[in-house]
Scaffold this active site. Sequence first.
Site: not given
Ligand code: CP
Ligand code: NVA
Length: 299
Positions: A122, A256, A216, A95, A284, A125
């Site tokens: 993502h 999400c 989101d 990430r 997930r 997701q």
């Molecule tokens: N939806 C999602 O990716 O959640 P987190 O940021 O908690 O992993």
């Molecule tokens: N768009 C958000 C998604 C979090 C799961 C971010 O990148 O923070």
Amino acid sequence: MRHLLEIDDLTAIELREVLALASEPISAHPLEGKGAALLFEKPSARTRNSMELAVVQLGGHPLTIRPDEVGLDTRETVEDVIRTLCCYHALIGARVFQHSMLERAVAVSSVPIVNMLSDQGHPLQGLADVLTLADEFGGADALAGRTIAYVGDGNNVARSLALAAGMLGMSVRVASPEGFELSDSDTDRIRAAGVELLCTQDPVAACVGADAVYTDVWTSMGQEAETALRLQAFSGFTVTEDLMAVTAPDSVFLHCLPAHRGEEVTHDVLESDRSRVWPQAENRMHAARGAMRWLLEQR
Ligand code: CP
Ligand code: NVA
């Protein structure tokens, strides 16, 4: 060897294979006796937990690594971190803030790299999102011809969702305020994957008759300095009961998570009978298991 940096790293057929594996009872343990390294430059609840559990379900040992523990490009280069992790692990998830970090990882990795969220996409997701829609509407093959409306920031989640839903034949509508749309390169890429995509600045136009509505956060991780500006720019883009009222009678609401109640969605919609956010969060884990199993079977 294959990697998963974005949904369109898969063909439409391969996407269905991943979803089929995600839906299967756990039967294979391709990570038996092996490790999976999970690198996080940002916080996570769902991604870390779902990936760790999916690794365990595949017989492996998950090793979560926080940013201060390896220092990507500070203690040593991304390339040296990845080459080191390849000595021990059968798969690496990351990430990251910059998607280019993942591309640099792929360039030196001898094991599959999985994007656990970047500024661009993502995909895990997106897989869970379409798995949730498939559960709702009678399977992945039953989604063609249905419509999903995404209301909000043209961000990482929007792009992966548009690719995943669109590659299964859903019609995709994205409503964003001016200046926060999907980029031209994103829309080109989504359409190049064969997706029927409509972009608009009108949330109602996006949601009329839609089978699913998705939103989101307005401010993604790393954009915190823009919070006040974004709160203003996204005024009118909250998913409310009134907006849900223009959708199809059996429509569902997806998010999400994490959610900011009262900003991108009201408390009432999030907690309504139409909301599928908890099955979506559970998916997930199933999506992660399906994706990792598929990647490991390609080697
Ligand atoms: N939806 C999602 O990716 O959640 P987190 O940021 O908690 O992993
Ligand atoms: N768009 C958000 C998604 C979090 C799961 C971010 O990148 O923070």
